[in-house]
Scaffold this motif. Structure first.
Motif, PDB file in Angstrom:
ATOM      1  N   ARG A 152       0.798  -1.223   0.000  1.00 24.19           N
ATOM      2  CA  ARG A 152       0.000   0.000   0.000  1.00 24.19           C
ATOM      3  C   ARG A 152       0.833   1.277   0.000  1.00 24.19           C
ATOM      4  NH1 ARG A 152      -5.242  -1.065   1.640  1.00 24.19           N
ATOM      5  NH2 ARG A 152      -5.611   1.023   0.809  1.00 24.19           N
ATOM      6  N   HIS A 153       2.130   1.167   0.179  1.00 22.61           N
ATOM      7  CA  HIS A 153       2.955   2.368   0.344  1.00 22.61           C
ATOM      8  C   HIS A 153       4.366   2.063  -0.137  1.00 22.61           C
ATOM      9  CE1 HIS A 153       3.881   6.292   1.960  1.00 22.61           C
ATOM     10  NE2 HIS A 153       4.694   5.834   2.907  1.00 22.61           N
ATOM     11  N   VAL A 154       5.069   3.091  -0.607  1.00 21.57           N
ATOM     12  CA  VAL A 154       6.436   2.932  -1.108  1.00 21.57           C
ATOM     13  C   VAL A 154       7.363   3.853  -0.331  1.00 21.57           C
ATOM     14  CG1 VAL A 154       7.926   2.923  -3.136  1.00 21.57           C
ATOM     15  CG2 VAL A 154       5.477   2.498  -3.400  1.00 21.57           C
ATOM     16  N   THR A 155       8.479   3.316   0.121  1.00 24.45           N
ATOM     17  CA  THR A 155       9.477   4.085   0.857  1.00 24.45           C
ATOM     18  C   THR A 155      10.832   3.939   0.172  1.00 24.45           C
ATOM     19  OG1 THR A 155      10.030   2.213   2.304  1.00 24.45           O
ATOM     20  CG2 THR A 155       8.242   3.669   3.012  1.00 24.45           C
ATOM     21  N   LEU A 156      11.769   4.783   0.586  1.00 26.63           N
ATOM     22  CA  LEU A 156      13.117   4.771   0.008  1.00 26.63           C
ATOM     23  C   LEU A 156      14.107   4.327   1.072  1.00 26.63           C
ATOM     24  CD1 LEU A 156      14.822   5.577  -2.547  1.00 26.63           C
ATOM     25  CD2 LEU A 156      15.162   7.789  -1.418  1.00 26.63           C
ATOM     26  N   VAL A 157      14.852   3.260   0.785  1.00 28.14           N
ATOM     27  CA  VAL A 157      15.834   2.726   1.726  1.00 28.14           C
ATOM     28  C   VAL A 157      17.201   3.330   1.425  1.00 28.14           C
ATOM     29  CG1 VAL A 157      16.907   0.645   2.640  1.00 28.14           C
ATOM     30  CG2 VAL A 157      14.520   0.586   1.898  1.00 28.14           C
ATOM     31  N   LEU A 158      17.831   3.867   2.470  1.00 30.71           N
ATOM     32  CA  LEU A 158      19.107   4.566   2.351  1.00 30.71           C
ATOM     33  C   LEU A 158      20.159   3.895   3.230  1.00 30.71           C
ATOM     34  CD1 LEU A 158      17.617   8.163   2.728  1.00 30.71           C
ATOM     35  CD2 LEU A 158      18.250   7.024   0.589  1.00 30.71           C
ATOM     36  N   PRO A 159      21.433   4.079   2.900  1.00 30.50           N
ATOM     37  CA  PRO A 159      22.476   3.483   3.753  1.00 30.50           C
ATOM     38  C   PRO A 159      22.496   4.147   5.124  1.00 30.50           C
ATOM     39  CG  PRO A 159      23.449   4.938   2.102  1.00 30.50           C
ATOM     40  CD  PRO A 159      22.008   4.806   1.759  1.00 30.50           C
ATOM     41  N   GLY A 160      22.635   3.335   6.153  1.00 36.46           N
ATOM     42  CA  GLY A 160      22.703   3.852   7.511  1.00 36.46           C
ATOM     43  C   GLY A 160      24.132   4.138   7.924  1.00 36.46           C
TER      44      GLY A 160
END
Length: 206
Positions: A152-160
């Motif tokens: 239902r939703h899209v997010t952006l994964v970034l390096p921690g």
């Protein structure tokens, strides 16, 4: 100063109820293109023309619409043929994949989709570990999340920080928080009201 997002930072917010994917892809482009980010944030014309007098949210909304036209149309980024998808249903992962390969990630990047909805806690931990190894500056990933029935939703994964963990940008709020492995594996994400990881669009292993 290059655009950057880390935990506690406030990023742009999606400008419509169906553009979470487009917003995430727009932010991804901002992270790899200082000129593009300067136009979104400050209206600076990279070609030396007059500045854009509209607000940041107006410029962001304009690009969101352009991204959705590509990801959901017959011809996606790079002019590649694409399976059309209704805009009312958000951003399809196959269109997002092409957008990342043509401008929203570092040049030459190759992406693929991975289904992570089915599997054990151990399988989700393995999927998280793979994301940690693949997500770097200029090589973000998209994470489709939802409930037990559908994404239902899209997010952006970034390096921690330190390269051993991940951060996540939520376009619904513009917030950046840590993407904890336990919440990922336990299907308790708690992002924008959604808990279940469904699909990743991630860079291919070299």
């Amino acid at each position: 100063v290059p655009f950057h997002l880390g935990p506690g930072d406030q990023g742009p917010v999606q400008q419509s109820s169906v553009t979470c994917g487009s917003a995430s892809l727009t932010v991804a482009r901002m992270l790899v293109s200082p000129e593009f980010a300067a136009w979104i944030v400050n209206g600076i014309n990279a070609k030396g023309g007059p500045p854009d007098s509209r607000s940041e949210s107006e410029r962001f909304a304009e690009h969101e619409r352009e991204v959705m036209d590509r990801t959901n149309g017959i011809h996606a980024a790079g002019g590649r043929l694409n399976i059309p998808w209704p805009g009312a249903m958000g951003t399809p992962p196959w269109g997002a994949e092409k957008e990342l390969e043509y401008g929203a990630a570092r040049p030459g990047a190759a992406y693929r989709m991975r289904l992570v909805r089915v599997g054990s806690i151990g399988a989700l931990r393995e999927a998280y570990g793979e994301l940690v190894s693949l997500v770097h500056e200029g090589l973000p990933a998209l994470l489709y999340i939802g409930n037990s029935l559908s994404p239902r939703h899209v997010t952006l994964v970034l390096p921690g920080e330190g390269g051993a963990q991940l951060d996540v940008y939520d376009p619904a709020t513009g917030s950046v928080t840590d993407l904890a492995p336990d919440r990922f594996a336990g299907r308790t994400l708690g992002i924008a009201g959604w808990n279940v990881p469904w699909i990743t669009v991630q860079s291919r292993k070299s």
